[in-house]
Design a protein around this motif. Structure first.
Motif, PDB file in Angstrom:
ATOM      1  N   PRO A 127      33.692 -83.463  43.484  1.00  0.00           N
ATOM      2  CA  PRO A 127      32.304 -84.033  43.966  1.00  0.00           C
ATOM      3  C   PRO A 127      31.923 -84.841  43.088  1.00  0.00           C
ATOM      4  CG  PRO A 127      32.312 -81.902  42.948  1.00  0.00           C
ATOM      5  CD  PRO A 127      34.073 -82.490  41.993  1.00  0.00           C
ATOM      6  N   GLN A 128      32.042 -85.821  42.317  1.00  0.00           N
ATOM      7  CA  GLN A 128      31.246 -86.710  41.815  1.00  0.00           C
ATOM      8  C   GLN A 128      31.913 -88.028  42.106  1.00  0.00           C
ATOM      9  OE1 GLN A 128      30.667 -86.482  37.437  1.00  0.00           O
ATOM     10  NE2 GLN A 128      30.294 -83.934  37.536  1.00  0.00           N
ATOM     11  N   VAL A 129      33.552 -87.717  42.492  1.00  0.00           N
ATOM     12  CA  VAL A 129      34.180 -88.626  43.719  1.00  0.00           C
ATOM     13  C   VAL A 129      34.112 -88.994  44.390  1.00  0.00           C
ATOM     14  CG1 VAL A 129      36.560 -89.831  43.656  1.00  0.00           C
ATOM     15  CG2 VAL A 129      35.820 -88.201  41.655  1.00  0.00           C
ATOM     16  N   SER A 130      33.853 -90.382  45.444  1.00  0.00           N
ATOM     17  CA  SER A 130      32.880 -90.426  46.786  1.00  0.00           C
ATOM     18  C   SER A 130      34.714 -90.913  47.675  1.00  0.00           C
ATOM     19  CB  SER A 130      32.042 -91.558  46.423  1.00  0.00           C
ATOM     20  OG  SER A 130      32.374 -92.983  46.187  1.00  0.00           O
ATOM     21  N   LYS A 135      40.429 -89.234  45.025  1.00  0.00           N
ATOM     22  CA  LYS A 135      40.307 -87.896  44.728  1.00  0.00           C
ATOM     23  C   LYS A 135      41.338 -87.365  45.342  1.00  0.00           C
ATOM     24  CE  LYS A 135      35.313 -86.958  46.777  1.00  0.00           C
ATOM     25  NZ  LYS A 135      35.095 -85.402  47.366  1.00  0.00           N
ATOM     26  N   SER A 136      42.402 -87.561  45.997  1.00  0.00           N
ATOM     27  CA  SER A 136      44.277 -87.512  46.541  1.00  0.00           C
ATOM     28  C   SER A 136      44.879 -87.742  45.158  1.00  0.00           C
ATOM     29  CB  SER A 136      44.518 -88.324  47.425  1.00  0.00           C
ATOM     30  OG  SER A 136      43.488 -87.682  48.937  1.00  0.00           O
ATOM     31  N   CYS A 141      47.669 -86.294  40.381  1.00  0.00           N
ATOM     32  CA  CYS A 141      47.665 -86.588  38.549  1.00  0.00           C
ATOM     33  C   CYS A 141      47.712 -85.573  38.279  1.00  0.00           C
ATOM     34  CB  CYS A 141      47.247 -87.600  38.084  1.00  0.00           C
ATOM     35  SG  CYS A 141      47.645 -89.426  39.385  1.00  0.00           S
ATOM     36  N   CYS A 142      47.037 -84.429  38.319  1.00  0.00           N
ATOM     37  CA  CYS A 142      46.758 -83.522  37.549  1.00  0.00           C
ATOM     38  C   CYS A 142      47.881 -82.059  38.086  1.00  0.00           C
ATOM     39  CB  CYS A 142      45.002 -82.482  38.670  1.00  0.00           C
ATOM     40  SG  CYS A 142      45.097 -81.046  37.603  1.00  0.00           S
TER      41      CYS A 142
END
Length: 418
Positions: A127-130, A135-136, A141-142
């Motif tokens: 949520p902190q990434v706009s 985000k993708s 990566c995760c």
């Protein structure tokens, strides 16, 4: 090093951020680790399935407790905290991969804990990434990190199991080879002895001359005595001899060995017995120890046909850690007496050095040795709770017998005080 890193990490976080949780994290981690260690050390020789699953659960709880603090640090805005947390999680993942746990329940538990932790961090950070592309990228990566971690764990387990199976197959092949060599040697030696006994008895029936009959009986008896000696050597090698173990002063026994050994060596060889000038007591079968030392003296004599020096010494040795013996046996830490027989012969050829402790292996000509001398010495040392080491070069051979040191008996202490 891991404990030191955990201690320093918790202390540094407390002073850096005034986190009380960091101070709590460290002692609880140490307490869980100590509990896990005590549990493992107090199990019996045979581990039950219940013990295994309890140990697995304890380790996973320990892992879960360790991982939550680095995960919490990843959520902070401080770059130093994030880098430190990423390094800590990286070290943890490498540690788990290097462990290569055998049980699938452990593998699945470790994958689940790391996966849930990384997933929770990503869920709270997203949520902190706009940017949608950012985000993708984070999600890819995760997921990739979790997949590669899981694959590494499974591959590590497979490699460990393959290595263990290969080791077992190699060990079994070596055992079968040793059994075959032992059986062949026993059959060969006993065949020679029985041939001598039966041949002399057959000749006994064919002659009426008393002197000749006496010679044949004597020859048959000598062959039977060789058979009895061979059986004793085999029992010593297999560590099945009936030991009459008593506390003995090594210094006294070395003096007896010196007297006996001097009769077995020619004038071209000098025999030196080095005194320690202290009482070294061991609990051994005196007869078998004397036989073992005489065997080593005879071997040293045969290795020096042109003359040389045999040196017999005894010294106190203390091992703080396990010591590897010549046959692969591990000698446990403790106090020992090291008995060494060293010669100045040409040494044992490197090509056969790994085989000299095998039963019936000998470099002597046919009829000059059974190949059980060193095997008997090794079996005696192992049965007495000790071990044997062997070093050889062109300058000579050193063979050491390690025997557990014991306290002098009460009568010896009172005699010395008097």
């Amino acid at each position: 090093m891991r404990y030191l890193a955990v201690f320093n990490g918790g202390l540094t976080l407390h002073f850096y951020l005034q986190w009380t949780s960091a101070l709590l994290w460290t002692p609880v981690y140490f307490a869980l680790q100590a509990l896990y260690f005590v549990f493992l050390r107090t199990r019996g020789k045979v581990c039950t399935a219940r013990d295994t699953y309890i140990a697995c659960a304890m380790f996973l709880v320990l892992l879960a407790w360790f991982i939550w603090l680095p995960a919490l640090m990843l959520l902070e805005q401080d770059t130093a905290l994030r880098i430190s947390a990423a390094a800590g999680l990286g070290c943890l993942m490498v540690f788990l991969i290097r462990r290569s746990d055998r049980l699938m329940v452990m593998i699945y538990g470790e994958i689940l804990l790391v996966g849930v932790t990384l997933g929770a961090v990503a869920f709270l950070v997203l949520p902190q990434v706009s940017s949608l592309s950012a985000k993708s990228a984070m999600l890819v990566c995760c997921v990739a990190l979790i997949v590669y971690f899981a694959n590494a764990l499974l591959e590590g387990r497979k490699m460990r199991l393959d290595a263990e199976r290969a080791s077992e197959r190699t060990l079994q092949a070596q055992k079968m080879e040793a059994v075959g060599q032992l059986a062949g040697g026993v059959a060969h030696d006993f065949n020679n002895i029985l041939t001598a006994i039966i041949g002399n008895l057959d000749l006994y029936e064919l002659t009426d001359e008393r002197p000749e009959r006496d010679d044949m009986v004597r020859n048959a008896k000598e062959a039977a005595e060789r058979a009895a000696t061979l059986v004793q050597q085999l029992l010593a090698y297999s560590r099945k001899s009936n030991l009459q173990a008593e506390a003995r002063d090594i210094e006294v026994m070395l003096e007896r060995v010196r007297v006996l050994g001097a009769r077995l060596i020619p004038a071209s060889i000098s025999l030196e017995v080095v005194s320690t000038h202290r009482q070294n007591w061991v609990k051994v079968d005196e007869t078998l120890l004397m036989t073992a030392l005489i065997n080593l003296i005879v071997n040293a004599r045969d290795a020096m046909p042109k003359g040389g020096r045999i040196r017999i010494s005894a010294m106190h040795r203390h091992f703080d850690s396990p010591e590897l013996m010549a046959d692969g046996h591990i000698l446990q830490p403790g106090n020992y007496v090291e008995l060494t027989v060293a010669d100045t012969g040409t040494g044992i050829p490197e090509a056969v050095l790994d085989h000299v402790l095998e039963p019936f292996f000998t470099t002597k000509p046919v009829g000059k040795g059974s190949g059980l001398g060193l095997s008997m010495v090794l079996g005696f040392a192992r049965q007495s709770g000790g071990g044997l080491t062997l070093r050889s070069s062109v300058a000579g051979t050193h063979i050491s017998i390690y025997l557990s040191e014991v306290d002098p008996p009460a009568h010896a202490i009172s005699h010395r005080a008097a």
